[in-house]
Enzyme design. Structure first.
Site, PDB file in Angstrom:
ATOM      1  N   GLN A 172       0.858  -1.196   0.000  1.00  0.00           N
ATOM      2  CA  GLN A 172       0.000   0.000   0.000  1.00  0.00           C
ATOM      3  C   GLN A 172       0.885   1.235   0.000  1.00  0.00           C
ATOM      4  O   GLN A 172       1.101   1.885   1.011  1.00  0.00           O
ATOM      5  CB  GLN A 172      -0.919  -0.048   1.215  1.00  0.00           C
ATOM      6  CG  GLN A 172      -1.883  -1.222   1.114  1.00  0.00           C
ATOM      7  CD  GLN A 172      -2.619  -1.472   2.410  1.00  0.00           C
ATOM      8  OE1 GLN A 172      -2.882  -0.561   3.164  1.00  0.00           O
ATOM      9  NE2 GLN A 172      -2.960  -2.729   2.654  1.00  0.00           N
ATOM     10  N   HIS A 184       7.439  -1.467  -5.070  1.00  0.00           N
ATOM     11  CA  HIS A 184       7.180  -1.345  -6.491  1.00  0.00           C
ATOM     12  C   HIS A 184       7.521   0.048  -7.030  1.00  0.00           C
ATOM     13  O   HIS A 184       8.187   0.194  -8.046  1.00  0.00           O
ATOM     14  CB  HIS A 184       5.700  -1.676  -6.727  1.00  0.00           C
ATOM     15  CG  HIS A 184       5.281  -1.540  -8.136  1.00  0.00           C
ATOM     16  ND1 HIS A 184       6.059  -1.989  -9.185  1.00  0.00           N
ATOM     17  CD2 HIS A 184       4.172  -1.004  -8.689  1.00  0.00           C
ATOM     18  CE1 HIS A 184       5.433  -1.739 -10.312  1.00  0.00           C
ATOM     19  NE2 HIS A 184       4.303  -1.134 -10.044  1.00  0.00           N
ATOM     20  N   LYS A 205      -0.732  -8.042 -15.468  1.00  0.00           N
ATOM     21  CA  LYS A 205      -1.866  -8.383 -14.598  1.00  0.00           C
ATOM     22  C   LYS A 205      -2.759  -7.171 -14.399  1.00  0.00           C
ATOM     23  O   LYS A 205      -2.279  -6.050 -14.269  1.00  0.00           O
ATOM     24  CB  LYS A 205      -1.344  -8.851 -13.237  1.00  0.00           C
ATOM     25  CG  LYS A 205      -2.440  -9.182 -12.235  1.00  0.00           C
ATOM     26  CD  LYS A 205      -1.884  -9.880 -11.007  1.00  0.00           C
ATOM     27  CE  LYS A 205      -1.275  -8.917 -10.015  1.00  0.00           C
ATOM     28  NZ  LYS A 205      -0.786  -9.582  -8.805  1.00  0.00           N
TER      29      LYS A 205
END
Ligand code: R5P
Length: 297
Positions: A92, A126, A189
């Site tokens: 998150q 990320h 994805k």
């Protein structure tokens, strides 16, 4: 140096203490009827203390972890290092909707206030480049189990095609594949919900190939299951799975095997029946280096 570990971490704590050649003591817990916890640490701690706590299923553990860290300081720890083989809340990392709390940033700030250094394995970073950015003013060390998993895959499935189920797994898969001379490719994805994902395969011929999906974490298992269904539908000879963090929540493992996956392999960052490679030597080496650097300062 003293290693402290919660009672449910002993499978990793014992070999880690052995590798570090340091004493190991438990963080003793008493759970009161109202749900609060009383913690007990060794009454006198040395200056260098390492606390082992994986943060899978994190919410209850976090309170205890912060209490244990504060207690360790009071009892003598001057340099306190957290070893958290699985560091929760790293995914998150931005507000996807107005008002959403950026948990990665705030958990990082809490840990930075409690610990001098944090060592973890394959955190989900990320959109940022280093763990130091998550831990303001502290040392963050992000190790990787991908080379170990890659070596296991190369032994178990010679000539495997390593596949990242999404772009975020690409760096890990590239590192594992290059170290072993294996071919690799990356899927795309789209996540539509907690258990709803769509995986688009790379534009390549997988017919007859032994495919191994490699990812940092398996949670609901839907990402791996979707990717596995896709490659088998396109004619792959077999699909196996290798992950650093084997969370496998609820029916995840059944979903993965139900999609046609043959073997599931993981590192021992999270204790699970699929553990086949150990991160203990990695952790021990990193802690040795951190200690040597701290002594030099
Ligand atoms: C996220 O991008 C991660 O790399 C994993 O692919 C993801 O968290 C897996 O989640 P699940 O098993 O719930 O599909």
């Amino acid at each position: 140096m003293q290693l402290l570990a919660f009672d449910d971490e002993m499978a990793l704590a014992r070999p880690l203490a052995e590798a570090l050649q340091c004493p190991l003591a438990p963080v003793q817990r008493h759970r009161f009827p109202d749900g609060e916890t009383r913690l007990r640490l060794p009454p006198a701690l040395p200056a260098q203390v390492v606390l082992l706590r994986g943060l899978q299923d994190p919410n209850a553990k976090l309170t205890e972890l912060l209490l244990a860290a504060a207690g360790a300081r009071e009892l003598g720890a001057r340099r306190l290092t957290l070893v958290s083989p699985y560091l929760a809340y790293m995914r998150q990392d931005m507000a996807f909707a107005p008002g959403e709390v950026v948990s990665q940033r705030h958990l990082g700030a809490l840990l930075a206030a409690a610990f001098d250094a944090v060592v973890t394995v394959d955190p989900h970073l990320h959109r940022i480049s280093s763990l130091d950015e998550v831990l303001p003013g502290r040392r963050g060390l992000a190790l990787s189990a991908a080379p170990l998993l890659g070596a296991h895959v190369a032994r178990a499935v010679p000539g495997a095609l390593l596949l990242a189920p999404d772009e975020e797994a690409a760096p890990w898969v590239r590192a594992a594949a290059q170290a072993q001379g294996l071919q690799h490719a990356v899927c795309r994805k789209q996540r539509h919900g907690d258990r709803e994902v769509a995986v688009a395969l790379p534009d390549m011929d997988v017919r007859g190939r032994a495919v191994v999906l490699l990812d940092d974490v398996a949670s609901t298992g839907r990402t791996l299951a979707e990717a596995a269904r896709g490659v088998l539908a396109q004619g792959a000879a077999s699909v196996d799975v290798a992950v650093t963090h084997a969370l496998f929540i609820g029916d995840a493992l059944a979903q993965v095997h139900g999609a046609g996956v043959r073997h599931v392999w993981s590192s021992d960052c999270v204790p699970h029946a699929s553990n086949v490679v150990s991160v203990v030597p990695l952790l021990a080496q990193a802690l040795g280096t951190l200690q040597a650097n701290a002594e030099r300062v």
